[in-house]
Design a protein around this motif. Structure first.
Motif, PDB file in Angstrom:
ATOM      1  N   GLU A   1      46.302  36.297  32.519  1.00 41.46           N
ATOM      2  CA  GLU A   1      44.978  35.685  33.091  1.00 41.46           C
ATOM      3  C   GLU A   1      44.979  35.879  34.731  1.00 41.46           C
ATOM      4  OE1 GLU A   1      43.181  34.782  30.803  1.00 41.46           O
ATOM      5  OE2 GLU A   1      44.413  34.309  29.124  1.00 41.46           O
ATOM      6  N   ALA A   2      43.565  35.403  35.049  1.00 39.44           N
ATOM      7  CA  ALA A   2      43.423  35.701  36.486  1.00 39.44           C
ATOM      8  C   ALA A   2      44.310  34.985  37.413  1.00 39.44           C
ATOM      9  CB  ALA A   2      42.066  35.437  36.816  1.00 39.44           C
ATOM     10  N   GLU A   3      44.619  33.797  37.060  1.00 42.23           N
ATOM     11  CA  GLU A   3      45.538  32.839  37.933  1.00 42.23           C
ATOM     12  C   GLU A   3      46.979  33.324  37.795  1.00 42.23           C
ATOM     13  OE1 GLU A   3      44.921  31.168  33.610  1.00 42.23           O
ATOM     14  OE2 GLU A   3      43.613  31.790  35.264  1.00 42.23           O
ATOM     15  N   ASP A   4      47.436  34.069  37.048  1.00 43.30           N
ATOM     16  CA  ASP A   4      48.615  34.927  36.951  1.00 43.30           C
ATOM     17  C   ASP A   4      48.923  35.734  38.225  1.00 43.30           C
ATOM     18  OD1 ASP A   4      49.353  33.447  34.649  1.00 43.30           O
ATOM     19  OD2 ASP A   4      48.575  35.069  33.573  1.00 43.30           O
TER      20      ASP A   4
ATOM     21  N   GLU B   1      36.947  37.366  45.876  1.00 46.67           N
ATOM     22  CA  GLU B   1      35.887  38.478  45.782  1.00 46.67           C
ATOM     23  C   GLU B   1      36.412  39.355  44.604  1.00 46.67           C
ATOM     24  OE1 GLU B   1      36.115  36.894  49.767  1.00 46.67           O
ATOM     25  OE2 GLU B   1      37.723  37.737  48.752  1.00 46.67           O
ATOM     26  N   LEU B   2      37.764  39.640  44.423  1.00 49.03           N
ATOM     27  CA  LEU B   2      38.285  40.395  43.377  1.00 49.03           C
ATOM     28  C   LEU B   2      37.709  39.748  41.819  1.00 49.03           C
ATOM     29  CD1 LEU B   2      41.488  41.765  44.686  1.00 49.03           C
ATOM     30  CD2 LEU B   2      39.360  43.222  44.046  1.00 49.03           C
ATOM     31  N   ARG B   3      37.979  38.142  41.981  1.00 50.71           N
ATOM     32  CA  ARG B   3      37.568  37.566  40.758  1.00 50.71           C
ATOM     33  C   ARG B   3      36.078  37.581  40.551  1.00 50.71           C
ATOM     34  NH1 ARG B   3      41.920  32.895  39.860  1.00 50.71           N
ATOM     35  NH2 ARG B   3      43.640  33.484  41.391  1.00 50.71           N
ATOM     36  N   GLU B   4      35.461  37.536  41.283  1.00 48.35           N
ATOM     37  CA  GLU B   4      33.987  37.592  41.135  1.00 48.35           C
ATOM     38  C   GLU B   4      33.456  39.118  40.625  1.00 48.35           C
ATOM     39  OE1 GLU B   4      29.980  37.598  44.088  1.00 48.35           O
ATOM     40  OE2 GLU B   4      31.488  35.926  44.377  1.00 48.35           O
TER      41      GLU B   4
ATOM     42  N   LEU C   1      31.900  42.326  35.943  1.00 48.92           N
ATOM     43  CA  LEU C   1      32.156  43.579  35.006  1.00 48.92           C
ATOM     44  C   LEU C   1      32.333  42.904  33.594  1.00 48.92           C
ATOM     45  CD1 LEU C   1      34.637  45.584  37.544  1.00 48.92           C
ATOM     46  CD2 LEU C   1      32.309  45.932  36.875  1.00 48.92           C
ATOM     47  N   ARG C   2      32.954  42.159  33.293  1.00 48.71           N
ATOM     48  CA  ARG C   2      33.395  41.381  32.072  1.00 48.71           C
ATOM     49  C   ARG C   2      31.745  41.118  31.458  1.00 48.71           C
ATOM     50  NH1 ARG C   2      38.413  39.737  30.240  1.00 48.71           N
ATOM     51  NH2 ARG C   2      40.042  39.810  31.730  1.00 48.71           N
TER      52      ARG C   2
END
Length: 147
Positions: free
Chosen positions: A115-118, A126-129, A134-135
């Motif tokens: 998951e992203a938090e991992d 910025e990468l999460r956004e 993209l998803r």
């Protein structure tokens, strides 16, 4: 928590042997139970490795190897994605896999999805956004293609 249930290949799946009506019925019942419980995200069977390819990169250059591949025990015949509250809940669902599969001798592997938090601080806001955008784009394209 998301988990992938990996159905390992065997001589029958690699031979392209289609499942019996009884097994298809049992798998559909299992999938329906997971859907009704709200845990199943996706699930698919895969064609034999003879119809696949492996792409190996060396020094950044790809080389393509056509199937079939010899080590059946390392191959995947299908997968199911589930979302549950714990590893134990995932294991409990896997233990309910239809016993008809593989004539009762099927091998399944359970793997947790990152998951992203991992990823910690390296996965910047910025990468999460970008990942979320993209998803969403992928989901929108998929939904539009199926409309």
């Amino acid at each position: 928590m998301r988990f992938m249930i990996i159905r390992k290949a065997d001589k029958n799946t690699e031979a392209g042997t289609m499942p019996s009506t009884e097994l298809i019925t049992a798998m559909m019942k299992y999938n329906e139970e997971m859907i009704q419980a709200g845990v199943m995200l996706a699930g698919e069977g895969l064609q034999p490795s003879a119809k696949g390819a492996r792409i190996k990169f060396s020094a950044g250059r790809p080389t393509v190897f056509d199937g079939p591949f010899a080590e059946t025990k390392e191959l995947i015949a299908g997968f199911t994605m589930i979302q549950v509250q714990s590893r134990q809940e995932a294991i409990d669902w896997v233990k309910r896999w239809p016993a008809l599969d593989g004539d009762g001798a099927v091998e399944l592997e359970l793997r947790q999805v990152f998951e992203a938090e991992d990823f910690g601080d390296e996965f910047t806001p910025e990468l999460r956004e970008t990942e979320e955008r993209l998803r969403q784009q992928s989901a929108d394209l998929h939904n539009n293609a199926n409309s």
